[in-house]
Design an enzyme around this catalytic site. Structure first.
Site, PDB file in Angstrom:
ATOM      1  N   CYS A  63      39.740  33.338  38.363  1.00  0.00           N
ATOM      2  CA  CYS A  63      39.585  32.867  39.740  1.00  0.00           C
ATOM      3  C   CYS A  63      40.526  31.687  39.956  1.00  0.00           C
ATOM      4  CB  CYS A  63      38.143  32.450  40.020  1.00  0.00           C
ATOM      5  SG  CYS A  63      37.878  31.898  41.715  1.00  0.00           S
ATOM      6  N   HIS A 149      44.143  43.506  40.668  1.00  0.00           N
ATOM      7  CA  HIS A 149      44.420  43.446  42.097  1.00  0.00           C
ATOM      8  C   HIS A 149      45.196  44.682  42.533  1.00  0.00           C
ATOM      9  CE1 HIS A 149      43.344  39.161  42.786  1.00  0.00           C
ATOM     10  NE2 HIS A 149      43.637  39.065  41.499  1.00  0.00           N
ATOM     11  N   GLU A 198      37.382  40.577  47.946  1.00  0.00           N
ATOM     12  CA  GLU A 198      37.186  40.247  46.536  1.00  0.00           C
ATOM     13  C   GLU A 198      36.102  41.117  45.912  1.00  0.00           C
ATOM     14  OE1 GLU A 198      37.485  36.420  44.872  1.00  0.00           O
ATOM     15  OE2 GLU A 198      38.022  35.466  46.780  1.00  0.00           O
ATOM     16  N   CYS A 207      41.848  33.564  48.350  1.00  0.00           N
ATOM     17  CA  CYS A 207      41.775  34.086  46.982  1.00  0.00           C
ATOM     18  C   CYS A 207      43.048  33.661  46.259  1.00  0.00           C
ATOM     19  CB  CYS A 207      41.631  35.608  46.981  1.00  0.00           C
ATOM     20  SG  CYS A 207      41.592  36.341  45.328  1.00  0.00           S
ATOM     21  N   GLY A 210      44.579  36.380  44.093  1.00  0.00           N
ATOM     22  CA  GLY A 210      45.107  37.379  45.016  1.00  0.00           C
ATOM     23  C   GLY A 210      46.415  36.946  45.639  1.00  0.00           C
TER      24      GLY A 210
END
Length: 264
Positions: A63, A149, A198, A207, A210
């Site tokens: 994260c 992703h 997410e 994100c 991301g």
């Protein structure tokens, strides 16, 4: 604490939480409310171990916004302002340092592009992949920043079908570990706008991993320069990637909201 509105409840110390407890804490009506829960454990001065849990109780490998918030907490708890902090998680080891009072720069590691490593089911590595969702074919990029992703380029981000296509791609049979789904609108070689569904949490205001994955894919596709501003609903991140084999660096704010104690 939050990073551009991507908000976290952080537990510092030796804490064990069941999936049911995580769901209860993350509930925005009957709990504290958050996108993810982070556990931070001190290993030695400047060295920490961390874990990330989604609002549905599942564990995530990585994260980016959470790493910035963990670093901000460590500095606020007394880590030297000029210290480089080490964070060890299931997605790898990451270094962070303070740029100024509000912003943290994090080394997000070298992106993984091999389908088996992401993981994403494909016969061979490619820059983009066709994928079928309910009879509709999309072209996606696949990147792991320690977590998986899929990226789609869209012309108009405001009307992108995030709520419909996001969950369908997250749980697609070609994503054995599920995936975070990024919708990318390219404005120039150094500016993109991004929305992310997410894994385990739904669409969030920002994100970090991301944003890094989107810049990596855009660079591989020839759309983006090595240094890119990524605008999300919660604000902007700066992402840098020199190219294949190089680590990704992300810079952005981390903001405390409140601290307290909860009953077990």
């Amino acid at each position: 604490m939050h990073g551009l509105g991507n908000d976290f409840v952080i537990f510092h110390g030796a804490v064990t939480l069941t999936p049911q407890a995580i769901q209860r804490i993350a509930d925005r009506r009957q709990g504290i409310g958050c996108d993810q829960i982070l556990l931070l454990h001190d290993l030695s001065p400047g060295v920490f171990q961390y874990r990330v849990f989604n609002a549905d109780g599942s564990e995530a490998e990585q994260c980016g916004n959470g790493l910035r918030c963990l670093a901000r907490l460590a500095y606020d708890l007394g880590a030297p302002e000029d210290a480089e902090l080490h964070f060890e998680g299931t997605g790898g080891i990451h270094l962070a340092h303070r740029v100024d009072r509000e912003r943290i720069r994090v080394g997000m590691g070298i992106p993984m592009l091999d389908p088996h490593s992401i993981p994403f089911e494909a016969l061979a590595r490619a820059v983009s992949y066709p994928i079928d969702v309910s009879g509709m074919e999309f072209t996606v990029g696949a990147v792991s920043m320690g977590n998986p992703h899929l990226l789609l380029r869209v012309q108009h981000l405001e009307t992108a079908p995030v709520a419909k296509i996001g969950p369908a791609l997250e749980n697609h049979t070609r994503c054995p570990a599920r995936a975070n789904i990024g919708f990318v609108e390219v404005h120039s070689r150094h500016l993109i706008h991004l929305r992310v569904h997410e894994r385990g949490s739904g669409e969030t205001l920002a994100c970090g991993s991301g944003a890094c994955a989107a810049v990596v894919w855009g660079h591989l596709m020839g759309w983006l320069d090595p240094k890119v501003a990524v605008h999300l609903a919660g604000g902007a991140l700066e992402v840098e990637w020199a190219g294949e084999g190089a680590p990704v660096y992300m810079t952005g704010p981390a903001t405390p909201v409140f601290s307290g104690e909860i009953e077990p």
